[in-house]
Write a protein that holds these residues in place. Structure first.
Motif, PDB file in Angstrom:
ATOM      1  N   UNK A  50       0.820  -1.210   0.000  1.00 19.06           N
ATOM      2  CA  UNK A  50       0.000   0.000   0.000  1.00 19.06           C
ATOM      3  C   UNK A  50       0.854   1.260   0.000  1.00 19.06           C
ATOM      4  N   UNK A  51       1.998   1.227   0.688  1.00 23.61           N
ATOM      5  CA  UNK A  51       2.882   2.394   0.717  1.00 23.61           C
ATOM      6  C   UNK A  51       3.395   2.715  -0.689  1.00 23.61           C
ATOM      7  N   UNK A  52       3.781   1.690  -1.439  1.00 30.09           N
ATOM      8  CA  UNK A  52       4.231   1.900  -2.814  1.00 30.09           C
ATOM      9  C   UNK A  52       3.100   2.449  -3.684  1.00 30.09           C
ATOM     10  N   UNK A  53       1.914   1.903  -3.511  1.00 29.11           N
ATOM     11  CA  UNK A  53       0.763   2.365  -4.282  1.00 29.11           C
ATOM     12  C   UNK A  53       0.418   3.822  -3.944  1.00 29.11           C
ATOM     13  N   UNK A  54       0.481   4.157  -2.655  1.00 30.22           N
ATOM     14  CA  UNK A  54       0.239   5.539  -2.245  1.00 30.22           C
ATOM     15  C   UNK A  54       1.276   6.473  -2.847  1.00 30.22           C
ATOM     16  N   UNK A  55       2.526   6.054  -2.817  1.00 31.20           N
ATOM     17  CA  UNK A  55       3.598   6.883  -3.380  1.00 31.20           C
ATOM     18  C   UNK A  55       3.386   7.101  -4.872  1.00 31.20           C
ATOM     19  N   UNK A  56       2.992   6.070  -5.585  1.00 30.02           N
ATOM     20  CA  UNK A  56       2.755   6.194  -7.021  1.00 30.02           C
ATOM     21  C   UNK A  56       1.554   7.105  -7.297  1.00 30.02           C
ATOM     22  N   UNK A  57       0.513   6.992  -6.475  1.00 27.25           N
ATOM     23  CA  UNK A  57      -0.661   7.846  -6.638  1.00 27.25           C
ATOM     24  C   UNK A  57      -0.309   9.303  -6.361  1.00 27.25           C
ATOM     25  N   UNK A  58       0.456   9.540  -5.310  1.00 29.38           N
ATOM     26  CA  UNK A  58       0.869  10.911  -4.989  1.00 29.38           C
ATOM     27  C   UNK A  58       1.719  11.484  -6.115  1.00 29.38           C
ATOM     28  N   UNK A  59       2.626  10.687  -6.652  1.00 23.59           N
ATOM     29  CA  UNK A  59       3.455  11.142  -7.769  1.00 23.59           C
ATOM     30  C   UNK A  59       2.584  11.516  -8.969  1.00 23.59           C
ATOM     31  N   UNK A  60       1.593  10.705  -9.248  1.00 25.64           N
ATOM     32  CA  UNK A  60       0.674  10.978 -10.356  1.00 25.64           C
ATOM     33  C   UNK A  60      -0.022  12.330 -10.171  1.00 25.64           C
ATOM     34  N   UNK A  61      -0.606  12.547  -8.991  1.00 22.92           N
ATOM     35  CA  UNK A  61      -1.344  13.783  -8.760  1.00 22.92           C
ATOM     36  C   UNK A  61      -0.434  14.995  -8.620  1.00 22.92           C
TER      37      UNK A  61
END
Length: 96
Positions: A50-61
């Motif tokens: 989940x931490x990796x997914x959150x980081x990728x989502x934050x990078x996207x936005x």
């Protein structure tokens, strides 16, 4: 208006927040966008953390936000240049 307390679920974690009442809709919508992005990333990539997914989502936005800010700055500059040119033309016109 007044402050309200809400709980926002992001990546299967609850976050208690104290916010202005008029911000609630935007915050809930933002949380939904984040969770939808995480779901998309999880379905399309072999990432489960989940931490990796959150980081990728934050990078996207964050990237999308920076692109939008750059576009606004460029459009502001373009408009300013056009207003300046128009001002020059009007000044020349009224000199005669």
């Amino acid at each position: 208006m007044g402050d309200i307390s809400i709980k926002i679920n992001i990546a299967d974690r609850l976050y208690p927040l104290r916010i202005e009442m008029e911000e609630e809709e935007i915050i809930r919508h933002a949380a939904k966008l984040i969770n939808d992005r995480i779901k998309d990333l999880q379905e399309n990539y072999a990432v489960r953390d989940k931490q990796d997914l959150l980081s990728m989502a934050v990078l996207h936005y964050a990237t999308a936000t920076l692109k939008a800010e750059k576009q606004v700055r460029e459009e502001d500059t373009s408009v300013s240049e056009k207003v300046y040119k128009l001002d020059q033309l009007l000044t020349e016109f009224f000199k005669d």
